[in-house]
Design an enzyme around this catalytic site. Sequence first.
Site, short mmCIF file in Angstrom:
data_model
loop_
_atom_site.label_atom_id
_atom_site.label_comp_id
_atom_site.label_asym_id
_atom_site.label_seq_id
_atom_site.Cartn_x
_atom_site.Cartn_y
_atom_site.Cartn_z
CG PHE A 24 -1.80 1.23 1.30
CD1 PHE A 24 -2.95 1.31 0.53
CD2 PHE A 24 -1.46 2.31 2.11
CE1 PHE A 24 -3.76 2.44 0.57
CE2 PHE A 24 -2.26 3.44 2.16
CZ PHE A 24 -3.41 3.51 1.39
N GLY A 25 0.66 2.13 -0.96
CA GLY A 25 1.40 3.39 -1.04
C GLY A 25 0.50 4.58 -0.76
CE1 TYR A 26 2.69 5.18 3.90
CE2 TYR A 26 2.67 7.55 4.18
CZ TYR A 26 3.23 6.33 4.44
OH TYR A 26 4.36 6.25 5.21
N GLY A 27 2.17 7.86 -0.25
CA GLY A 27 2.99 9.05 -0.47
C GLY A 27 3.62 8.98 -1.85
CB SER A 28 7.11 9.31 -3.02
OG SER A 28 7.67 8.30 -2.23
CD GLU A 99 10.62 5.58 0.15
OE1 GLU A 99 10.99 6.48 0.93
OE2 GLU A 99 10.15 5.80 -0.97
C1 BEZ Z 1 4.43 5.50 0.41
O1 BEZ Z 1 4.18 6.22 -0.55
O2 BEZ Z 1 3.66 4.63 0.77
C2 BEZ Z 1 5.69 5.68 1.15
C3 BEZ Z 1 5.87 6.82 1.83
C4 BEZ Z 1 7.05 7.00 2.51
C5 BEZ Z 1 8.02 6.03 2.50
C6 BEZ Z 1 7.80 4.87 1.83
C7 BEZ Z 1 6.62 4.69 1.15
#
Ligand code: BEZ
Length: 198
Positions: A24-28, A99
Site C-alpha cells: 500500500f502506497g500513500y505518499g511518493s 525508503e
Molecule cells: C508511500 O508512498 O507509501 C511511502 C511513503 C514513505 C516512504 C515509503 C513509502
Amino acid sequence: MSVNTVEHNRRRFSFEGIREIWLFGYGSLIYKVDFPYLERRPAAIRGWARRFWQGSHDHRGTPEAPGRVVTLIEAPGTECRGMAYRVSPEVFEHLDEREKNGYLRFSTPMTFDDGTRAEGLVYIATPDNAAFLGDAPESAIAGQIARAHGPSGANADYLLQLADSLRALGDDCPHTFAIEAHLRPLLAESVSGNDPIR
Ligand code: BEZ
C-alpha cells in the site's frame, strides 16, 4: 540525523515461500513508480492518517536543512486512500533502499474500491525514528518545504505531485491540501523575486 532501516526491514519480515504480496502506497509510492508490479489498484487503509511529520535528509532535503515527507500516524476512525501494488518480494530490495531513512514495513489490511480486502505491507516512519520531526503548524511546515532541496529534487515538487495524485485518487486529505494552500503563495513570491523563502 538519519538512520538506515535496510537491515532492520530485512530481519523483520521473511518473504520465504511468498511469490507476490500487496504493497500500500500513500505518499511518493503513488506517483513515483520506479519498480515493476503485477497489478495496481486504488485502495484505502483504516485507522491511519497521512502527515508531513518525517524529516528527509537524503531525498528532499539535507542533514543541515531537512525537508518534510509523509508518514502515517494512528488516527482511529479515519481512512487513508492510496494506491496498492501487487508485487514480487524482490521489489523490496529496491524500495527498502529507497525508503531507508526511518521507514519500517508493517502488515496492514487494505480495502479496494470494489469492497474486497487483502493483507499487505505499508512503510511507516514511527515517532521513535531519528529522522522524525513531528507536528508543527501547517504554515510552518509549508515554509520548511518551500526552502528544502535534496538529491531527489525540491521538497515543494514532492508535495505538489502528491497533492495532484491525491486529487486524482479522490482522497480528501485536509493536511496535505492545507500545506499546499500555504505553499503555493510562497513559491509564487519566490518566482516573482519578492522572496520570503530565503
Ligand atoms: C508511500 O508512498 O507509501 C511511502 C511513503 C514513505 C516512504 C515509503 C513509502
